[in-house]
Design a protein around this motif. Sequence first.
Motif, short mmCIF file in Angstrom:
data_model
loop_
_atom_site.label_atom_id
_atom_site.label_comp_id
_atom_site.label_asym_id
_atom_site.label_seq_id
_atom_site.Cartn_x
_atom_site.Cartn_y
_atom_site.Cartn_z
N GLU A 6 10.08 -10.90 4.57
CA GLU A 6 8.84 -11.37 5.23
C GLU A 6 9.13 -11.73 6.69
O GLU A 6 8.38 -11.38 7.59
CB GLU A 6 8.31 -12.59 4.47
N ILE A 10 7.81 -7.52 7.50
CA ILE A 10 7.30 -6.54 6.53
C ILE A 10 6.59 -7.29 5.40
O ILE A 10 7.20 -8.17 4.78
CB ILE A 10 8.45 -5.69 5.94
N PRO A 11 5.32 -6.96 5.13
CA PRO A 11 4.66 -7.61 4.00
C PRO A 11 5.39 -7.28 2.70
O PRO A 11 5.81 -6.14 2.49
CB PRO A 11 3.24 -7.03 4.00
N VAL A 12 5.54 -8.28 1.84
CA VAL A 12 6.34 -8.08 0.63
C VAL A 12 5.65 -8.77 -0.54
O VAL A 12 5.07 -9.85 -0.39
CB VAL A 12 7.78 -8.62 0.85
#
Lengths: 77, 347
Positions: A6, A10-12
């Motif tokens: 995160e 990067i969206p996770v």
Amino acid sequence: MVKEIERAGIPVVHMCTVVPISLTVGANRIVPTIAIPHPLGNPALTMEEEKDIRRNLVARALRALETEVTEQTVFEK
Amino acid sequence: MIKVVQYINQFFANVGGEEMAHIPAEVRTEIVGPGLAFQQAFKDEAKIVATIVCGDSYFNENLEEAKKTILEMIKEYNPDLFIAGPAFNAGRYGVACATIAAEVKEQLNIPVLTGMYKENPGADMFKNKVYIVSTKNSAVGMKDAVKKMAPLALKLAKGEKILSSAEEGYLPNGIRVNFFEKERGSKRAVNMLLSKLQDKEFETEFPMPDFDRVEPNKAVKDITKAKIALVTSGGIVPKGNPDHIESSSASKFGKYDIDGVMDLTEETYETAHGGYDPVYANLDADRVLPVDILREFEQQGKIGSLHRYFYTTVGNGTAVKSSKAFAAEFSKELKQDGIDAVILTST
């Protein structure tokens, strides 16, 4: 690991069975799963039924990734 | 005589390892496992009247039911004190110990005590609710744990004054306790400075609170165009574990090419994880790392694409510092590879 991903921008989505741990660790998008040794499966079912469950869970994870959140969110459905 | 009920897992009760982690709670009236050392340390002051044994996976997967049943079991014995563990760095066990200890304290209103390694997830979850004695990270530290836990347990049961965390050995719980240091401030400060100058360990008397939260990133705009990567702490590796990722306390992560891999099979993939029953993942690793479904979604246009590599490590007793370093390293690669989103699975 979820926090570092995160942090890198990067969206996770975290898929895991013990949601309280995920909340403590600090995951923001959480999808609860089936069981500890087989989060995305269920050996008691047939291969096809199991795949259905997995399909649903992965679809839910994708939906979580498409959903704006401002705080830790557990995607129960 | 102080009556004690203790909670331990299937492993410390000698029932079995991960293959028995699914067993529901049961009561033993004889003293089991770590209870022997505790009983010895209690001498004649306290007696362990019952031991609850429960599988780690069972407790965590059936949280509400487990709490209810175990509470009923404990009530039967009307104890003066409840001890759970010690759990060291066993994650599910630590969470179970702390959860049940907090529940007993709240519902039965008796003193409770547990013990675990400071990085156990159960510690962060409950250290402000129950006394958690800081232990070593493996059962090698049992003797040391009993030495700290038993006297504190007796003090709690007798309602004696509990001193600061530094003196009693429990994890700091946010409550400040005034006490007089043996040496005066100036001397302590100079000693700390000397240690620091010599690159030796020293302990600050004013630790900064740890608010390590990361804001959620913006959602993916169009998942059907997104490049998605898979990451797991469940230890899925190509069969034979080519990089020898350790089954616990992993010192590395693996990066594996799944170009053209449509399905993870018994012949091609397995788990290196030593902290859960590996039977199901070894038969079909998609149960932990859903490559098959993501391939399906890729073909149907439900996602843009599945990244060519997946990243994996074993999240079993692995130091937080290591996990952070692994993820910081591979996240950089993921960023460079233009990944839009990550699915991280954990066991």
